[in-house]
Design a protein around this motif. Structure first.
Motif, PDB file in Angstrom:
ATOM      1  N   GLY A  40      44.342 -26.834  25.364  1.00 18.85           N
ATOM      2  CA  GLY A  40      44.136 -27.227  26.842  1.00 18.85           C
ATOM      3  C   GLY A  40      43.142 -28.204  26.958  1.00 18.85           C
ATOM      4  N   PRO A  41      43.340 -28.805  28.255  1.00 25.49           N
ATOM      5  CA  PRO A  41      42.263 -29.935  28.160  1.00 25.49           C
ATOM      6  C   PRO A  41      40.573 -29.427  28.135  1.00 25.49           C
ATOM      7  CG  PRO A  41      43.680 -29.464  30.379  1.00 25.49           C
ATOM      8  CD  PRO A  41      43.928 -28.483  29.414  1.00 25.49           C
ATOM      9  N   ALA A  42      39.988 -30.293  27.597  1.00 27.49           N
ATOM     10  CA  ALA A  42      38.380 -29.934  27.108  1.00 27.49           C
ATOM     11  C   ALA A  42      37.749 -29.025  28.166  1.00 27.49           C
ATOM     12  CB  ALA A  42      37.574 -31.156  26.631  1.00 27.49           C
ATOM     13  N   GLU A  43      37.871 -29.697  29.530  1.00 30.91           N
ATOM     14  CA  GLU A  43      36.917 -29.014  30.265  1.00 30.91           C
ATOM     15  C   GLU A  43      37.298 -27.705  30.605  1.00 30.91           C
ATOM     16  OE1 GLU A  43      39.192 -31.711  32.568  1.00 30.91           O
ATOM     17  OE2 GLU A  43      38.865 -32.331  30.283  1.00 30.91           O
ATOM     18  N   ALA A  44      38.863 -27.442  30.839  1.00 31.97           N
ATOM     19  CA  ALA A  44      39.325 -26.371  31.103  1.00 31.97           C
ATOM     20  C   ALA A  44      38.840 -25.318  30.051  1.00 31.97           C
ATOM     21  CB  ALA A  44      40.870 -26.261  31.193  1.00 31.97           C
ATOM     22  N   LEU A  72      52.014 -18.732  22.368  1.00 28.60           N
ATOM     23  CA  LEU A  72      51.130 -19.482  23.192  1.00 28.60           C
ATOM     24  C   LEU A  72      51.855 -19.714  24.803  1.00 28.60           C
ATOM     25  CD1 LEU A  72      50.037 -22.741  21.411  1.00 28.60           C
ATOM     26  CD2 LEU A  72      48.632 -21.090  22.236  1.00 28.60           C
ATOM     27  N   ALA A  73      51.256 -19.153  25.697  1.00 30.04           N
ATOM     28  CA  ALA A  73      51.855 -18.999  27.010  1.00 30.04           C
ATOM     29  C   ALA A  73      50.878 -19.329  28.186  1.00 30.04           C
ATOM     30  CB  ALA A  73      52.485 -17.658  27.283  1.00 30.04           C
ATOM     31  N   GLY A  74      51.176 -19.398  29.311  1.00 31.33           N
ATOM     32  CA  GLY A  74      50.408 -19.441  30.329  1.00 31.33           C
ATOM     33  C   GLY A  74      50.332 -20.982  31.225  1.00 31.33           C
ATOM     34  N   GLY A  75      51.404 -21.534  30.774  1.00 21.01           N
ATOM     35  CA  GLY A  75      51.282 -22.859  31.610  1.00 21.01           C
ATOM     36  C   GLY A  75      51.473 -23.852  30.549  1.00 21.01           C
ATOM     37  N   ILE A  76      51.854 -25.254  30.843  1.00 20.48           N
ATOM     38  CA  ILE A  76      51.999 -26.274  29.897  1.00 20.48           C
ATOM     39  C   ILE A  76      50.729 -27.004  29.512  1.00 20.48           C
ATOM     40  CG2 ILE A  76      53.276 -28.352  29.717  1.00 20.48           C
ATOM     41  CD1 ILE A  76      55.073 -27.429  32.075  1.00 20.48           C
ATOM     42  N   VAL A  77      50.073 -27.076  30.700  1.00 22.35           N
ATOM     43  CA  VAL A  77      48.716 -27.855  30.308  1.00 22.35           C
ATOM     44  C   VAL A  77      47.747 -26.994  29.465  1.00 22.35           C
ATOM     45  CG1 VAL A  77      46.789 -29.075  31.483  1.00 22.35           C
ATOM     46  CG2 VAL A  77      48.964 -29.018  32.592  1.00 22.35           C
TER      47      VAL A  77
END
Lengths: 294, 369
Positions: free
Chosen positions: B239-243, B305-310
């Motif tokens: 995911g995005p680094a911050e997230a 892997l699940a829980g959204g695209i981002v």
């Protein structure tokens, strides 16, 4: 630390690995001594017709087994030939046998070893087992068998020595190829887009020259002994042509009455072999990557 | 930038290294990379993190097709690298480069700096021979080395300087994608900060797409846009680094973050035990042997892997886990690095040591150009 006025530095020329090795070698006194001895022997061997005081084959009924004297520095042998002249001419046979047979051995062994190391798999297994099998036979036995099979002559002795030595080079080159294959800089060369031949020629070969050089120098020492042994057994240089090994052979009957017949060729073998070993050790130290900053 | 098409795409990539016994019979395989799919957008920085032995370096080499995958596809700018002939692949290497971990091993000891940096220029015929020296000088200056160093040999340089040479070599052909395999972890801490500065500047100025393979989360946080966490050959969170840093979803990611010294995430369950053997990874979720939250389901079914695209994670329990312990302070883990970085950025722009012996303290400032 940084100076106030940075000098406008011109393109600085660094020290190449080869130059660094040379500098280290030149500082290695014992190795340098060995190198000088070899240079002297090589010079003498090349200049044999001018250096030798007598014809090495000329016999004389008036001077049989004479002790060293002003006329014959190293004495004379059982046929009245001058021992000094025979040692000088014998240097040709011995040095040539040493150098040529090792060059031959490297020429046979290195390509086979590199191919085995880089190809891997079945080819590697077959080539390595052949080399192992040859190494499992005692060196001299194999050389004697080959020389006897080929027929007694100096050229055949050299060929026999070369063949017997080649598995050592196969092993060395194979190991170095395997090492090189695993280094980062070879992978880096691949990642940059180098074709395989360019990797082998530009990145692997220059890096395996130092150990090959060390091994060759040490092998020359052994090859000289091997040639002497074969000549001693009558399988190398044929009489009446002189060689250190055959001189020792004919000297053994007169060890008590005329020891100079054995001492001088024996000392020559000893000095040359020792020198090659010293140079080999010196080269090994000079190329040692761990000996930084000395 | 965010909407750009992926420059690099991995699709179900698998690499197993066979393990043989003394007689050469196959005795299983190390599952170094076991079904990884990733996409790296043009101009973005993806970090792949994980413990040593998790397969991240193998993944980096698969992405450049330096090793052949057993299954799956690697696409570079939409082109399947696996379908390229050896010759076409070599030509393609102009656009994708690798920076190695150990700068003492990655430079050929028998090549001058000039030859090493010029090699890609020659291989891909990028500049005419006459302009080569000029281009090399330019590249050396770009990585903070003095062009006068060009005629020297690698053994005359410190680790940081060598890594700069390796970076110059990697950039020489003007690549679009650069994979950095632990590019700073072999360097001293002070030198690390400078090389990270340099990489950051280069990524920004040249618009590079960068894949950073690292186990140093402080470094990752500074450079990466996206983070992929690897465990035993699989991606467990991406995911995005911050997230990922602020709200990690996978227990393994949480444990990794908690393990950063000075991070002070009180309450985060400590990670226990060793990594299981990659020859026989545990059934179900590969992390269940060390996971404090593991349930029966985790031992039986392998999570996708699940829980959204981002922001995705491979955990059955990702929606039911207790909220991640918030970092105690802002990010003390990266504080040290940031201090060092700012120190070197603000430092005198040109130190220009007079005598150019290869000493570590003579590292010139990274942002001199």
């Amino acid at each position: 630390m940084s100076a106030t006025a940075a000098a406008p530095a011109p393109a600085e020329r660094g020290e190449s690995p080869g130059r660094r090795a040379l500098r280290r070698f030149l500082r290695h006194r014992i190795a340098l001594f060995g190198f000088l001895v070899i240079v002297v022997f090589v010079t003498v061997a090349l200049a044999a017709p001018w250096v030798a005081p007598y014809d090495p084959l000329a016999t004389s009924w008036t001077a049989i087994r004479k002790a060293p004297s002003a006329a014959h520095w190293f004495g004379t042998d059982e046929n009245g030939r001058d021992v000094l002249s025979r040692v000088v001419w014998g240097a040709r046979a011995s040095l040539m046998a040493g150098v040529v047979s090792v060059l031959f051995a490297a020429a046979i062994g290195v390509p086979i070893g590199l191919v085995a190391g880089f190809a891997g798999g079945v080819l590697d297994a077959v080539l390595s087992r052949i080399a192992d099998a040859m190494l499992s036979v005692p060196f001299l036995i194999l050389a004697i068998a080959l020389a006897a099979f080929l027929g007694p002559a100096l050229e055949n002795a050299m060929l026999a020595i070369a063949i017997t030595f080649s598995p050592v080079f196969v092993r060395l080159a194979r190991g170095m190829a395997l090492d090189a294959k695993a280094t980062d800089w070879v992978e880096a060369a691949r990642a940059l887009g180098n074709p395989p031949w360019r990797i082998a020629a530009l990145h692997v070969l220059p890096n395996i020259v130092p150990p090959l050089l060390v091994q060759s120098t040490l092998a020359i020492a052994e090859a000289i002994i091997a040639e002497a042994a074969l000549s001693f057994l009558g399988l190398g240089q044929q009489p009446p042509a002189p060689s250190w090994g055959s001189m020792l052979n004919s000297a053994q009957r007169f060890l008590e009455s005329a020891p100079w017949l054995a001492i001088f060729p024996g000392a020559a073998i000893f000095l040359v072999v020792l020198s090659f070993n010293l140079v080999g050790d010196g080269l090994r130290d000079a190329f040692d990557p761990r000996a930084e900053r000395r | 930038m965010s909407a750009a098409a992926p420059l690099l795409e991995l699709d179900g990539v698998v690499k197993h290294f066979p393990v043989r016994d003394a007689l050469g019979r196959r005795r299983g395989a190390v599952r170094a990379v076991d079904g990884v799919s990733l996409a790296v957008a043009e101009g973005s920085v993806l970090a792949i993190v994980g413990e040593s032995g998790c397969g991240k370096s193998t993944l980096g080499r698969l992405a450049l097709r330096l090793i052949e995958p057993d299954a799956g596809a690697v696409r570079f700018a939409g082109e399947d690298l696996g379908a390229l002939s050896p010759r076409a692949l070599r030509a393609r290497r102009r656009d994708m480069q690798l920076i190695f971990q150990d700068p003492f091993a990655s430079l050929d000891p028998h090549m001058t700096v000039e030859d090493a940096v010029a090699e890609p220029l020659r291989l891909h015929r990028i500049v005419p021979r006459a302009r080569e020296r000029e281009r090399v000088a330019e590249l050396l200056r770009r990585v903070g080395l003095r062009p006068e160093h060009a005629r020297r040999w690698p053994h005359e340089f410190s680790g940081g300087q060598r890594q700069r040479i390796a970076i110059a070599r990697a950039l020489a052909s003007g690549p679009r994608l650069v994979v950095g395999d632990e590019p700073v972890s072999a360097l001293d801490v002070s030198v690390q900060a400078q090389v990270i500065n340099l990489l950051q500047d280069l990524i920004r100025d040249l618009g590079l797409t960068f894949v950073l393979i690292s186990h140093d989360l402080a470094v990752v946080r500074h450079i990466a846009d996206r983070v992929a966490v690897m465990y035993l050959g699989r991606i467990v969170e991406e995911g995005p680094a911050e997230a990922v840093f602020a709200a990690p979803r996978h227990p393994y990611t949480r444990a990794l973050l908690a393990a950063v010294p000075g991070q002070g995430r009180a309450g985060a369950p400590p990670i226990e035990g060793d990594v299981p053997s990659p020859i026989a990874p545990p059934p179900g979720c590969r992390f269940h042997t060390r996971c404090p939250f593991a349930e029966t389901l985790c031992r039986e079914a392998e999570p996708e892997l699940a829980g959204g695209i981002v922001h995705r994670a491979a955990c059955h329990l990702q929606d039911r886990l207790p909220p991640a312990a918030a970092p105690a302070e802002a990010d003390p883990g990266g504080e040290r690095l940031r201090r060092l970085q700012s120190f070197f950025r603000a430092g005198p722009p040109q130190q220009a040591p007079a005598a150019a012996t290869a000493e570590a303290h003579q590292e010139p400032s990274g942002a001199s150009a």
